[in-house]
Design a protein around this motif. Structure first.
Motif, PDB file in Angstrom:
ATOM      1  N   GLU A 213       0.878  -1.018  -0.077  1.00 15.35           N
ATOM      2  CA  GLU A 213      -0.076  -0.134   0.134  1.00 15.35           C
ATOM      3  C   GLU A 213       0.812   1.334   0.008  1.00 15.35           C
ATOM      4  O   GLU A 213       0.617   2.098  -0.572  1.00 15.35           O
ATOM      5  N   LEU A 214       2.012   1.221   0.865  1.00 16.52           N
ATOM      6  CA  LEU A 214       2.849   2.218   0.613  1.00 16.52           C
ATOM      7  C   LEU A 214       3.377   2.621  -0.594  1.00 16.52           C
ATOM      8  O   LEU A 214       3.708   3.813  -1.175  1.00 16.52           O
ATOM      9  N   LEU A 215       3.824   1.703  -1.305  1.00 14.42           N
ATOM     10  CA  LEU A 215       4.211   1.719  -2.722  1.00 14.42           C
ATOM     11  C   LEU A 215       3.270   2.220  -3.620  1.00 14.42           C
ATOM     12  O   LEU A 215       3.843   3.085  -4.551  1.00 14.42           O
ATOM     13  N   ASP A 216       2.094   1.949  -3.505  1.00 17.69           N
ATOM     14  CA  ASP A 216       1.020   2.604  -4.419  1.00 17.69           C
ATOM     15  C   ASP A 216       0.659   4.172  -3.972  1.00 17.69           C
ATOM     16  O   ASP A 216      -0.172   4.538  -3.313  1.00 17.69           O
ATOM     17  N   ASN A 217       1.759   5.006  -4.546  1.00 17.33           N
ATOM     18  CA  ASN A 217       1.568   6.263  -4.049  1.00 17.33           C
ATOM     19  C   ASN A 217       1.609   7.268  -5.311  1.00 17.33           C
ATOM     20  O   ASN A 217       1.415   8.594  -5.046  1.00 17.33           O
ATOM     21  N   GLY A 218       1.020   6.681  -6.286  1.00 17.86           N
ATOM     22  CA  GLY A 218       1.039   7.533  -7.614  1.00 17.86           C
ATOM     23  C   GLY A 218      -0.002   8.587  -7.684  1.00 17.86           C
ATOM     24  O   GLY A 218       0.322   9.407  -8.227  1.00 17.86           O
ATOM     25  N   ASP A 221      -0.494  13.683  -4.415  1.00 15.60           N
ATOM     26  CA  ASP A 221      -0.106  15.057  -4.916  1.00 15.60           C
ATOM     27  C   ASP A 221       1.217  15.508  -4.054  1.00 15.60           C
ATOM     28  O   ASP A 221       1.136  16.502  -3.247  1.00 15.60           O
ATOM     29  N   TRP A 222       2.008  14.869  -4.692  1.00 17.16           N
ATOM     30  CA  TRP A 222       3.451  15.167  -3.766  1.00 17.16           C
ATOM     31  C   TRP A 222       4.430  15.237  -4.957  1.00 17.16           C
ATOM     32  O   TRP A 222       4.442  14.819  -6.184  1.00 17.16           O
ATOM     33  N   PRO A 223       5.701  15.718  -4.500  1.00 17.30           N
ATOM     34  CA  PRO A 223       6.740  15.914  -5.667  1.00 17.30           C
ATOM     35  C   PRO A 223       7.284  14.339  -6.000  1.00 17.30           C
ATOM     36  O   PRO A 223       7.434  13.399  -5.281  1.00 17.30           O
ATOM     37  N   GLU A 224       7.133  14.382  -7.261  1.00 15.51           N
ATOM     38  CA  GLU A 224       7.374  13.132  -7.895  1.00 15.51           C
ATOM     39  C   GLU A 224       8.556  12.469  -7.568  1.00 15.51           C
ATOM     40  O   GLU A 224       8.752  11.335  -7.041  1.00 15.51           O
ATOM     41  N   PRO A 225       9.875  13.190  -7.178  1.00 18.40           N
ATOM     42  CA  PRO A 225      11.013  12.660  -6.930  1.00 18.40           C
ATOM     43  C   PRO A 225      10.975  11.925  -5.474  1.00 18.40           C
ATOM     44  O   PRO A 225      11.763  11.045  -5.132  1.00 18.40           O
ATOM     45  N   VAL A 226      10.142  12.567  -4.613  1.00 21.13           N
ATOM     46  CA  VAL A 226      10.030  12.065  -3.256  1.00 21.13           C
ATOM     47  C   VAL A 226       9.432  10.753  -3.187  1.00 21.13           C
ATOM     48  O   VAL A 226       9.391   9.801  -2.797  1.00 21.13           O
ATOM     49  N   LYS A 227       8.057  10.624  -4.226  1.00 21.63           N
ATOM     50  CA  LYS A 227       7.676   9.560  -4.280  1.00 21.63           C
ATOM     51  C   LYS A 227       8.247   8.499  -4.912  1.00 21.63           C
ATOM     52  O   LYS A 227       8.386   7.274  -4.676  1.00 21.63           O
ATOM     53  N   ILE A 228       9.127   8.600  -5.702  1.00 23.46           N
ATOM     54  CA  ILE A 228      10.084   7.851  -6.365  1.00 23.46           C
ATOM     55  C   ILE A 228      11.031   7.177  -5.301  1.00 23.46           C
ATOM     56  O   ILE A 228      11.372   6.138  -5.141  1.00 23.46           O
ATOM     57  N   MET A 229      11.726   8.195  -4.575  1.00 17.32           N
ATOM     58  CA  MET A 229      12.459   7.860  -3.399  1.00 17.32           C
ATOM     59  C   MET A 229      12.023   6.887  -2.460  1.00 17.32           C
ATOM     60  O   MET A 229      12.493   5.901  -2.133  1.00 17.32           O
ATOM     61  N   GLN A 230      10.716   7.023  -2.234  1.00 15.30           N
ATOM     62  CA  GLN A 230       9.787   6.117  -1.339  1.00 15.30           C
ATOM     63  C   GLN A 230       9.785   4.495  -2.084  1.00 15.30           C
ATOM     64  O   GLN A 230       9.898   3.720  -1.281  1.00 15.30           O
ATOM     65  N   ARG A 231       9.657   4.733  -3.361  1.00 17.27           N
ATOM     66  CA  ARG A 231       9.273   3.516  -4.162  1.00 17.27           C
ATOM     67  C   ARG A 231      10.475   2.736  -4.152  1.00 17.27           C
ATOM     68  O   ARG A 231      10.503   1.515  -4.000  1.00 17.27           O
ATOM     69  N   ASN A 232      11.679   3.431  -4.244  1.00 11.58           N
ATOM     70  CA  ASN A 232      12.846   2.875  -4.347  1.00 11.58           C
ATOM     71  C   ASN A 232      13.414   2.204  -2.996  1.00 11.58           C
ATOM     72  O   ASN A 232      13.787   1.267  -3.228  1.00 11.58           O
ATOM     73  N   TRP A 233      13.040   2.993  -1.976  1.00  8.48           N
ATOM     74  CA  TRP A 233      13.337   2.646  -0.763  1.00  8.48           C
ATOM     75  C   TRP A 233      12.341   1.141  -0.269  1.00  8.48           C
ATOM     76  O   TRP A 233      13.115   0.292   0.255  1.00  8.48           O
ATOM     77  N   ILE A 234      11.228   1.243  -0.649  1.00  8.95           N
ATOM     78  CA  ILE A 234      10.389   0.232  -0.472  1.00  8.95           C
ATOM     79  C   ILE A 234      10.999  -1.140  -1.267  1.00  8.95           C
ATOM     80  O   ILE A 234      10.985  -2.411  -0.938  1.00  8.95           O
ATOM     81  N   GLY A 235      11.354  -0.836  -2.478  1.00  9.14           N
ATOM     82  CA  GLY A 235      12.145  -1.734  -3.502  1.00  9.14           C
ATOM     83  C   GLY A 235      11.540  -3.261  -3.648  1.00  9.14           C
ATOM     84  O   GLY A 235      11.964  -4.179  -3.257  1.00  9.14           O
ATOM     85  N   LYS A 236      10.499  -2.883  -4.216  1.00  8.10           N
ATOM     86  CA  LYS A 236       9.801  -4.177  -4.572  1.00  8.10           C
ATOM     87  C   LYS A 236      10.283  -4.959  -5.763  1.00  8.10           C
ATOM     88  O   LYS A 236      10.766  -4.522  -6.630  1.00  8.10           O
ATOM     89  N   SER A 237      10.620  -6.374  -5.581  1.00  3.93           N
ATOM     90  CA  SER A 237      11.075  -7.217  -6.566  1.00  3.93           C
ATOM     91  C   SER A 237      10.216  -8.466  -6.745  1.00  3.93           C
ATOM     92  O   SER A 237       9.864  -9.150  -5.529  1.00  3.93           O
ATOM     93  N   ILE A 238       9.773  -8.849  -7.912  1.00  7.71           N
ATOM     94  CA  ILE A 238       8.914  -9.979  -8.398  1.00  7.71           C
ATOM     95  C   ILE A 238       9.910 -11.023  -8.531  1.00  7.71           C
ATOM     96  O   ILE A 238      10.517 -10.763  -9.733  1.00  7.71           O
ATOM     97  N   GLY A 239       9.968 -12.377  -8.251  1.00  4.44           N
ATOM     98  CA  GLY A 239      10.745 -13.414  -8.669  1.00  4.44           C
ATOM     99  C   GLY A 239       9.939 -14.859  -8.105  1.00  4.44           C
ATOM    100  O   GLY A 239       9.117 -14.998  -8.156  1.00  4.44           O
ATOM    101  N   ALA A 240      11.024 -15.457  -7.660  1.00  5.97           N
ATOM    102  CA  ALA A 240      10.540 -16.802  -7.253  1.00  5.97           C
ATOM    103  C   ALA A 240      11.417 -17.233  -6.206  1.00  5.97           C
ATOM    104  O   ALA A 240      12.800 -16.929  -6.113  1.00  5.97           O
ATOM    105  N   ASP A 241      10.739 -17.930  -5.045  1.00  4.73           N
ATOM    106  CA  ASP A 241      11.651 -18.795  -4.126  1.00  4.73           C
ATOM    107  C   ASP A 241      11.999 -20.191  -4.608  1.00  4.73           C
ATOM    108  O   ASP A 241      11.149 -20.553  -5.294  1.00  4.73           O
ATOM    109  N   VAL A 242      13.120 -20.504  -4.777  1.00  3.37           N
ATOM    110  CA  VAL A 242      13.491 -21.873  -5.431  1.00  3.37           C
ATOM    111  C   VAL A 242      14.256 -22.581  -4.416  1.00  3.37           C
ATOM    112  O   VAL A 242      15.129 -22.123  -3.577  1.00  3.37           O
ATOM    113  N   SER A 243      14.041 -23.821  -3.993  1.00  2.49           N
ATOM    114  CA  SER A 243      14.555 -24.724  -3.126  1.00  2.49           C
ATOM    115  C   SER A 243      15.701 -25.626  -4.173  1.00  2.49           C
ATOM    116  O   SER A 243      15.220 -26.207  -5.062  1.00  2.49           O
TER     117      SER A 243
END
Length: 831
Positions: A213-218, A221-243
């Motif tokens: 939910e925090l990632l969803d800041n699009g 009405d905030w400065p775009e760079p600040v929203k980007i900084m937050q998104r980068n900080w949250i740092g979502k990555s999609i992939g897989a857990d592999v055993s």
RNA sequence: GCCGGGAUGGCGGAAUAGGCAGACGCAGCAGACUUAAAAUCUGCCGAGAUAUAAUCUCGUGAGGGUUCGAGUCCCUCUCCCGGCACCA
């Protein structure tokens, strides 16, 4: 005739004296409660403006003025637009500087803080801002932190506060743990000294529960760079857990290693595994022969500071564990290594290394001569010729049945295949960690928890709040919580079984206090609730927040988390604490560098106020340049504002050249100047372009001066014009505007007057001068009626004296007329 | 390395939506007032050419492009500032 002469005539002298009028009006505003905000005013919409509250360091900085006075101008503008404005101020009063100051001097953090607040409150009053001081909050008072503790309990009850053991950042100098956000390049955000990792049991807020939910800041009405900084900080990555199955001689041993990867498509290229040195499996799998080497390596890692460990240009290090696991896709054995480039705190603390397609793994493989196996076609070259990892896309090779498939498609297909076989699953990872809020320091809000031998961790019952911070404590940092040394504090009874128990002795991160202060402002004196729900609905969320973007991933992210948690408890309306947020830039010293005592480039605001007055200083800070940009404070430039305000003063005070006869032409000119200025200043303020708003007011002043010097003006239209000038000036320079408003005989207070409206038709002149170009080059100007047609404009152009010179007998091949803007004639020489 | 933001006179900066580059202010120059200075007021103030002018040429970090027209749009590059930085 010279205006100034008549004005300076003996006995008629009224000079602009900012010092006198500013204190006069500050007193009157306070005496008449002009800025007292009611929760509800009939016929007015509530609007909440907020500027970040200061830490009471004891001395107001130019930076505070730079942040707060434009914010005040904005709030004042909206007040004049008819809103019921809440614009509060307070103090973020807990924190380390109080302790550090106390350690140096012979004082107590509380005394030090109280004295500083007293001083800073006076300094803040000098700004002439519309702060409602009756709503002041001080986060270090029990009346406030009672509710900070109450919030902690609510978070705990909702499963959002938990005590857990984890590797945490420890500042060697502050002798306390720090949140991830408070570690900058491996150093402490406050004192810049070394931070090391320690495995400790601490209190955490589960901010990661809200990662998505925090990632969803699009939409914010905030400065775009600040929203980007937050998104980068949250740092979502999609992939897989592999055993990966451990290779073992014991058939009943089904142990495995789990890794997280964003590149399941490169699974066939995994040629070794790397575990973080802290990974729990390391001790289990290391073979007898490798035991010493591995133990040594782990020891080395522990000694390394975070700066050393995080340095990217350092050569890769690591050791082999002697153990192997098996890639289940092709049953190939894979050696297992450990290295500190794998972080224990991210993912599973283990990776599958694909050196052909990951630069870090590539460097590691080169260093230790491990196999590099390309699985994406672009890298189909002999192993020895590979110079760097290929991270782009392409068709798969060396991947058995997946060969020839585009790697983007293969990510999905291999993940599905793993899931079918039970060897892995799709996984989303976040870089964001839970918010560590324990601090082993004195000057903070105690965490309201009790440890009971029988009952375990027990929250303090709400009716026992606040847990007061004892005054008489040895708070020297020892690495142990100072409150631990106070037996009176520590020893208590368990609220459940009434047996002997111990209090939690850590205090809370001060970012906890500032995560909800804007909530408390709405209902600051409520003794039974943190905020009344009805009042919350009246004010929250904040309509306009302003403050420095250095808080992008700390305060602003924490506050968003906090607000969402409060929302889920049904305590506040909306989803976000700050509907609009605007970050101003940073004001620098005259040398263009950050102001600091050691550089000797600090401009004390009090001196500027004494010399020039608060209005001049306010306007100058807003005039310097775009607010969002900040920049150096030019110590000489302020005289320009002072001259301007003196001109405004003289212009309004001067009674000469006024008559009762109306001159239509002058009236029209005045209306044009006036309404044009209203339109421009209005849009500029709405866009927070205070510098151009003030430039417009200066131009208006200059134009009125010229007109006034050269013509006799009807006194009615003149008063209308100057009244509007004062109204436009009021948000920027509230004192001089109020004084002149009184001098010209208007009722107190200008700040309760509504913002002037402009009439569109007055903002345009009948005849306008537009540029005329030949082949895009400026050649002439022509005066045209505003609504002239292209044909009419061309006729006028042909009448120009220079027409034959600049056009002559050349062939006109195209005519471009942009209405009210320009005429461009494209010609071709006749050959 | 990755992600943002930026570069315009001596300086801070301005320029809707591609349409007069340099608004407004500082500094500077000249003049008025003054015994004088300060303050104030008036004018000038990007570079170059020409006789002062009129006028012309060049000019928004560099190079290319689109367009009647580019500070503004597109491509390439340089430098500066901010954030993140072994996140698999």
């Amino acid at each position: 005739m010279n205006n100034n002469d008549s004005h300076n005539a003996p006995g008629d002298e009224v000079k602009y004296r900012p010092g006198i009028i500013e204190s006069k009006w500050q007193k009157k505003w306070a005496d008449t409660s002009l800025y007292r905000t009611e929760d509800e005013v009939e016929g007015k919409e509530n609007r909440y403006h907020l500027t970040m509250l200061p830490y009471p360091s004891g001395d107001l900085h130019v930076g505070h003025w730079f942040a707060m006075t434009p914010s005040d101008a904005l709030a004042r503008y909206f007040r004049m637009q008819g809103y019921n404005i809440l614009f509060p101020m307070g103090f973020d009063a807990f924190g380390l500087p109080a302790e550090n100051a106390a350690l140096k001097g012979d004082t107590h953090p509380q005394t030090w803080t109280e004295q500083n607040i007293k001083k800073m409150r006076d300094q803040l009053r000098q700004m002439g801002a519309m702060f409602d001081w009756q709503r002041e909050v001080n986060s270090s008072l029990p009346e406030y932190y009672k509710w900070t503790q109450w919030w902690f309990l609510q978070l705990f009850k909702n499963g959002l506060a938990e005590r857990k053991k984890a590797p945490v950042n420890w500042c060697l100098d502050c002798e306390t743990v720090l949140a991830n956000e408070q570690v900058i390049n491996g150093t402490c955000e406050r004192c810049e000294s070394t931070v090391e990792q320690r495995e400790l049991e601490q209190w955490f807020f589960r901010i990661t529960d809200y990662a998505e939910e925090l990632l969803d800041n699009g939409e914010l009405d905030w400065p775009e760079p600040v929203k980007i900084m937050q998104r980068n900080w949250i740092g979502k990555s999609i992939g897989a857990d592999v055993s990966f199955r451990m290779e073992t001689n014991n058939p009943s041993d089904d142990s495995e290693i789990r890794v997280f990867t964003t590149r399941p498509d490169t699974l066939y290229g995994a040629t070794f595994m790397v575990l973080a040195p802290e990974h729990p499996l390391v001790s289990k799998i290391t073979t007898q022969e490798q035991k010493n080497e591995v133990a040594n390596y782990i020891e080395q890692t522990k000694l390394a500071t975070e700066i050393e460990r995080q340095s990217t240009d350092r050569e890769k290090t690591g050791v082999f564990t002697g153990a192997y696991c098996v890639n289940r896709l092709n049953e190939e054995p894979i050696p297992i290594w450990i290295s500190d480039y794998v972080l224990s705190t991210y993912g599973t603390g283990a990776i599958m290394a694909v050196p052909a397609h990951d630069q870090r793994d590539f460097e590691f493989a080169q260093k230790f001569n491990l196999q590099i196996k390309p699985v994406v076609q672009q890298l189909d070259v002999p192993e020895l010729e590979i110079e760097e990892a290929y991270t782009g896309s392409g068709k798969l090779i060396n991947s058995e049945s997946f060969n020839g498939i585009d790697n983007i498609v293969a990510i999905e297909q291999i993940t599905e295949y793993l899931a079918e076989k039970g060897w892995g699953e799709k996984k989303t990872q976040y870089r964001l960690r839970d918010w560590l809020i324990s601090r082993q320091r004195y000057w903070g809000s105690p965490i309201p928890m009790i440890y009971c031998k029988a009952c375990g961790i027990v929250p303090v019952p709400e009716e026992n709040l606040p847990i007061e911070l004892p005054f008489d404590v040895e708070f020297r940092p020892t690495g142990e919580s100072p409150l631990n040394l106070s037996d009176d504090f520590v020893n208590t009874k368990c609220p459940e079984c009434n047996e002997e128990a111990r209090r939690e002795t850590d205090t809370m991160d001060t970012f906890m206090c500032s995560s909800w202060y804007y909530i408390r402002y709405c209902d600051p004196n409520n003794e039974t609730n943190a905020i009344d729900r009805d009042i919350a609905n009246k004010w929250l969320p904040v309509d306009q927040y302003t403050g420095g973007s250095e808080h992008a991933v700390m305060h602003l992210l924490y506050a968003r988390f906090f607000y969402k948690a409060a929302r889920d408890m049904g305590l506040v309306p909306g989803d976000e604490p700050f509907t609009r947020y605007y970050s101003q830039g940073q004001i620098l010293g005259p040398d263009g560098k950050r102001m600091s005592k050691s550089r000797g480039n600090v401009v004390p605001p009090d001196d500027q106020v004494t010399k020039w007055g608060a209005d001049t200083f306010r306007a100058y800070l807003m005039f310097l340049g775009p607010w969002e940009q900040g920049g150096p404070y030019d110590i000489d430039g302020i005289v320009g504002i002072s001259r301007w305000l003196n001109r405004v003063w003289n212009l309004v005070n001067n009674k000469s050249n006024l008559s009762n006869t109306e001159n239509v032409e002058t009236t029209e000119k005045l209306r044009y100047l006036n309404h044009n200025a209203i339109a421009k200043v209005t849009t500029d303020i709405e866009n927070k372009q205070f510098n151009t708003a003030i430039a417009t007011l200066m131009s208006l002043t200059n134009d009125l001066y010229t007109l006034r010097t050269n013509t006799t003006i009807d006194s009615t239209i003149w008063k209308e014009t100057t009244d509007n000038l004062l109204l436009l000036l009021a948000p920027f320079c509230p004192h001089i505007a109020e004084e002149l408003w009184e001098i010209v005989g208007n009722n107190y207070s200008i700040h309760q007057h509504s913002w002037p409206e402009y009439i569109e038709s007055f903002t345009k002149e009948e005849n306008i001068k537009i540029p005329m170009q030949i082949n895009g080059k400026l050649r002439e100007h022509i005066l045209i009626p505003r609504n002239a047609t292209e044909t009419e404009v061309l006729e006028l152009a042909k009448k120009l004296e220079r027409w034959s010179e600049i056009v002559g007998s050349n062939e006109i091949i195209r005519i471009i007329y942009v209405p009210e803007r320009l005429l461009n004639i494209v010609i071709k020489p006749v050959t």
